[in-house]
Write an enzyme that holds these catalytic residues in place. Structure first.
Site, PDB file in Angstrom:
ATOM      1  N   TRP A 154       0.373  -1.095  -0.203  1.00  0.00           N
ATOM      2  CA  TRP A 154      -0.431  -0.065  -0.359  1.00  0.00           C
ATOM      3  C   TRP A 154       0.700   0.457  -0.377  1.00  0.00           C
ATOM      4  CZ3 TRP A 154      -1.858   2.610   4.834  1.00  0.00           C
ATOM      5  CH2 TRP A 154      -2.992   3.552   4.776  1.00  0.00           C
ATOM      6  N   ASP A 235      -0.287  -5.976   9.693  1.00  0.00           N
ATOM      7  CA  ASP A 235      -0.902  -4.717   9.484  1.00  0.00           C
ATOM      8  C   ASP A 235      -2.437  -5.713   9.126  1.00  0.00           C
ATOM      9  OD1 ASP A 235      -1.232  -1.207   7.236  1.00  0.00           O
ATOM     10  OD2 ASP A 235      -1.907  -3.404   8.427  1.00  0.00           O
ATOM     11  N   LYS A 271     -12.686  -1.614   6.810  1.00  0.00           N
ATOM     12  CA  LYS A 271     -13.299  -2.657   6.197  1.00  0.00           C
ATOM     13  C   LYS A 271     -14.397  -3.870   6.294  1.00  0.00           C
ATOM     14  CE  LYS A 271      -9.663  -0.927   3.245  1.00  0.00           C
ATOM     15  NZ  LYS A 271      -8.740  -0.562   4.253  1.00  0.00           N
TER      16      LYS A 271
END
Lengths: 422, 525
Positions: A154, A235, A271
């Site tokens: 990311w 993460d 999410k």
């Protein structure tokens, strides 16, 4: 991503060298910053008026009608808490009950580290905020260490550690030939890194590739990292969202804990609970004992105070309400599985449609990969064609957000991809 | 009390109240936090702390056994800091050497208050509004707005853009600058949603450090909100002070302030509290504001950075409380403004605020906005929706806006009445000293003039919780608790009156000088 960094660097270079004046203004030398590669995609998408336009850029879930979803468990939780008196400042470390429930989800309810209270946990501004706290903490207490970041990752990961002034190195991850994991490259790079390095690992549903190590591979990575005394930082932005099963999606973390690593973990509820804009996440670090956990927490708080004082109340309250209520938690688990299942079915549909369209290339990576994103393997030029000719918006690294694919547009997308790749 | 004693006792007990006061001339770096982490990252007032050039020793030899390496690194850290480091190699943790941080001087008060079992305890620490019944208050307009938002099925929980809700930003700029502001009409205002006042200040500070073409030095008033002294150094902006509070008059040291601003290098930044100065409650008069403006804009070329945390809350009028800010913007000059809705809308925990940057030229504004995004993205990506949505609903609805103004005035009026009640109560008790400043100061706080010994006494014996600099949050008072506070103040002043003289000297250096002088004069007689 490299482009963004260069422009920012040159903007920085320009600044401070010129002594501007109040008369002409102090800011005339400020260069325009490049658009964020991910969020900029949506900006462009919104400007387009073409009827068939598709946004498969940013990773926000859409239902089969292409609409954003507020989960039912969230609406119910919100109805419960609306009208409450709870708008006062949270402590700097955030909502304590939320923190406890969050780490239970990540580490397992019966985890030994939780029973012995040796986990320092702090409410953070979603995944970004959690990563940034860890990066700042790393800078203060392990200033000589570096962060190892997978290639690709990311894009914002690089910005985060850069702004925290932590030196970054990369490790091989994605193999474009197999469109899978470059396992031997990964292991070699981790072995070659200086002992005591911090290693950034995507717990599940790697962003942007969707390529995850197998359990066996995780075990080997864990062993190598133990030997090198590296710090494992997970993460975890997609727990429950990847496979539909929260425990399964946390298996890498479980493996590392079994092997005795004292990991750090950034969790996001953006999410898996659809709470994107609430900015709700958690940073946790496993320490030696209860005292040390409390100590580490006080130091993390010192980082929060001059950044935003204390975290926002609302999102934490929603998550706390859901996770502490058995009925709501069940409902949530069902809903998150529903989202994961829809994504998986779209993967199959996209692959089938590409094969149906007559593509000679192999598209099996679409169904091998997991989570919200598919790393298609398309080149930036192909992506540009996709955008300009077919009004399909995605990031130029070829990453497709499967959440933006529906039964209504999957055929259109497959045909468009086929056209630009044949 | 000497600083070293403070440092020692704080090291021993993380929850101790013994934190160095924020009075002027106290070097912030001498706080006990020195012991807490390595020198490289210690925030110091007056020194640029941000270590921009990160130097990394190439990996300490990889051939060394892992355990040895860990010990070497940890003891290297230990050399730099006072921290005692565990040299046991059994520890699996990379953070075993981390020391307990001291409590935040302000937020730590509430922690201590919560621990106190006494039913008579009063919390006058953190500046959060309380009703006459001592309860937190959620404004009616906020409840209405929230219900509207929750019931609106068309709303979703998607990510906001990096700069937040556009209507919120626009309305916030209008609120502080006035809807008829020429700067807004000329499109010279960039507004980004921020994490309340703190977050807006931090983003502003980071932006200054990266892009400011002037002097990367900010002057903050002495005293000021403690967190200012952490935010700006960590952002990479050197932080200095200008004289502000005059302990003799318990009012503004106008001459001192003007002199210090005149001595600042051109291009420096000046932090100004828009109204209701925290912690003193001392605001410049309109005349004085004009004098300050002339120095900043005309005599010198300084950049004003306004911290507006109490608009409407100070006088009860939104426009009156924004008067100073508008003077500075209407003269066509550039400015930074950090706004907070924590107090005036009671949205404390929702973290709602805004940073506005007013520049010369609309094209400049666009570029500045793009660079602000680069600061925000690696910090938290985009701001939280909920609080800003509430503000947006209230500010854009005519009826809700009017209702809000009424509720705001009620809060301000209650505070003002508490000032009068406390003043009267002290007068009744014939408490020694001049207490007019309680009436003259404005906003949530009163800078009582009580010193650390007196405050500690009041906490210990009377269960009054307040910060050690003598600041009390009037919002935490009620008609019921005013007598208790008045008794406590009276008792503290009477029992510790000999210290009042020393306190006027404002610093431990002068304190000890006085002590020496006393000894000398004793001999001279």
């Amino acid at each position: 991503m490299a482009m963004a960094r260069k422009s920012a660097a040159s903007a920085l270079a320009g600044a401070g060298k010129r002594m501007m004046s109040a008369k002409s203004g102090w800011w005339t030398h400020v260069e325009p910053a490049p658009r964020d590669p991910i969020l900029g995609v949506t900006e462009n998408f919104l400007k387009d008026s073409h009827p068939s336009k598709m946004n498969v850029g940013v990773g926000a879930y859409r239902n089969n009608e292409g609409k954003p979803v507020v989960l039912e468990c969230v609406r119910k939780a919100e109805a419960k808490i609306a009208g409450s008196d709870l708008m006062e400042y949270l402590p700097m470390g955030g909502n304590v009950k939320f923190n406890d429930l969050s780490v239970q989800l990540a580490y397992g309810e019966n985890a030994e580290c939780l029973e012995s209270k040796r986990v320092a946990s702090i409410q953070a501004l979603s995944g970004t905020g959690a990563c940034r706290l860890l990066a700042e903490f790393q800078k203060r207490f392990q200033p000589d260490s570096q962060i190892l970041i997978p290639v690709p990752t990311w894009a914002n990961h690089h910005n985060i550690w850069k702004d925290a002034h932590v030196k970054a190195q990369t490790y091989r991850y994605y193999d474009p030939k197999t469109k899978g994991l470059d396992f031997s490259g990964l292991v070699e790079d981790i072995k070659n890194a200086p002992s005591g390095s911090f290693v950034l690992l995507h717990a599940c549903a790697h962003n942007p590739t969707g390529v995850d190590p197998t359990a066996e591979q995780w075990r080997e990575i864990s062993a190598v990292m133990k030997k090198k005394e590296h710090f494992a930082f997970f993460d975890m932005a997609y727990q429950g969202f990847a496979s539909g099963d929260c425990e399964k999606d946390a298996q890498a973390i479980r493996i590392f804990m079994e092997d005795g690593h004292q990991i750090g973990c950034a969790q996001s509820f953006a999410k898996n609970m659809g709470l994107y804009g609430q900015r709700i996440g958690c940073l946790s670090i496993i320490t030696d004992d209860q005292t040390q956990a409390a100590t580490v927490k006080t130091q993390l708080q010192l980082i929060c105070r001059p950044m935003y004082s204390n975290p926002p109340v609302h999102g934490a309250l929603i998550v706390q309400t859901i996770l502490s209520n058995p009925e709501l938690k069940q409902l949530w688990l069902q809903e998150v599985k529903g989202m994961a299942d829809r994504i998986i079915s779209m993967r199959h549909a996209l692959r089938e449609n590409l094969e149906k369209a007559g593509s000679q290339l192999s598209w099996q990576h679409i169904t091998n990969q997991i989570g919200m994103f598919c790393y298609s393997g398309m080149t930036p030029e192909q992506v540009d064609r996709l955008t300009n000719e077919y009004h399909v918006y995605m990031t130029r690294n070829g990453r497709i957000s499967m959440a933006g694919v529906t039964t209504k547009n999957v055929e259109y997308l497959a045909n468009a991809i086929h056209e630009v790749t044949k | 009390m000497s600083i070293s004693t403070v440092a020692l006792s704080t090291k021993l007990s993380g929850a101790s109240l013994l934190e160095t006061s924020l009075l002027p001339k106290q070097n912030f770096s001498r706080s006990s936090r020195v012991a807490s982490f390595p020198a490289a990252s210690r925030p110091n007032v007056g020194v640029q702390v941000r270590n921009n050039g990160v130097s990394f020793t190439p990996a300490q030899s990889d051939s060394s056994p892992g355990k040895l390496h860990r010990r070497t690194r940890m003891s290297a850290v230990a050399k730099e800091s006072d921290a005692s480091v565990s040299t046991t190699t059994d520890s699996g943790s990379s953070f075993a050497h981390v020391q307990q941080a001291p409590e935040d001087p302000i937020l730590g008060i509430t922690v201590a208050y919560n621990k106190d079992p006494s039913p008579a305890k009063v919390n006058l620490g953190v500046g959060a509004y309380r009703t006459e019944e001592g309860k937190p208050l959620v404004l009616n307009v906020v409840r209405k707005a929230e219900q509207q938002i929750v019931a609106d099925k068309s709303r979703n929980k998607e990510y906001l853009g990096i700069t937040g809700i556009p209507s919120f930003n626009k309305l916030s700029a209008q609120l502080i600058l006035g809807s008829d502001s020429p700067a807004i009409a000329e499109k010279r205002v960039v507004t980004v949603q921020g994490l309340s006042g703190t977050g807006s200040l931090r983003v502003g500070g980071e932006f200054l450090a990266r892009h400011y073409g002037g002097q990367k030095i900010i002057y903050v008033p002495s005293p000021t909100w403690g967190n200012h002294l952490k935010i700006f150094p960590l952002s990479g902006v050197e932080t200095r002070t200008y004289r502000y509070f005059d302990p003799k008059t318990k009012g503004l040291d106008y001459e001192g302030m003007i002199e210090d601003l005149r001595n600042a290098p051109n291009g420096a930044v000046v932090l100004l509290h828009a109204c209701a100065h925290n912690p003193t409650g001392v605001d410049p008069s309109q005349e004085q504001w004009e004098g300050i403006r002339r120095v900043i804009r005309e005599e010198k070329q300084l950049l004003p950075f306004f911290d507006s945390a109490y608009q409407g809350f100070a006088s009860g009028s939104l426009d009156t409380d924004a008067w100073a800010v508008r003077q500075f913007v209407n003269d066509g000059g550039e400015a930074f403004i950090a706004q907070s809705y924590a107090k005036n809308m009671g949205l404390y925990g929702e973290r709602v605020g805004a940073l506005s940057v007013i520049v010369k030229g609309a094209e400049v504004a666009t570029r500045v906005e793009s660079q602000l995004k680069l600061v925000i993205r690696p910090m938290y990506s985009n701001p939280p929706t909920h609080g800003a949505a509430i503000v947006s609903v209230i500010l854009s609805d005519k009826d809700l806006f009017e209702e809000w103004k009424v509720e705001l005035k009620d809060m301000a009026d209650r505070i003002i009445s508490m000032r009068h009640q406390l003043f009267d109560a002290l007068k009744e008790r014939k408490t020694p000293g001049n207490w007019e400043h309680i009436l003259n100061q404005i906003g949530m706080f009163t800078f009582t003039g009580l010193n650390k010994q007196q405050v500690e006494y009041m906490t210990r014996e009377h269960h009054i919780y307040m910060t050690l600099d003598g600041r009390i949050s009037m919002a935490g008072l009620s008609s019921r608790t005013v007598p208790q506070l008045a008794d406590a103040i009276h008792s503290a002043v009477v029992n510790f009156s000999s210290y009042m003289l020393k306190w006027f000297a404002r610093s431990s250096k002068i304190e000890s000088k006085l002590a020496n002088t006393e000894n000398e004069s004793h001999y001279q007689r």
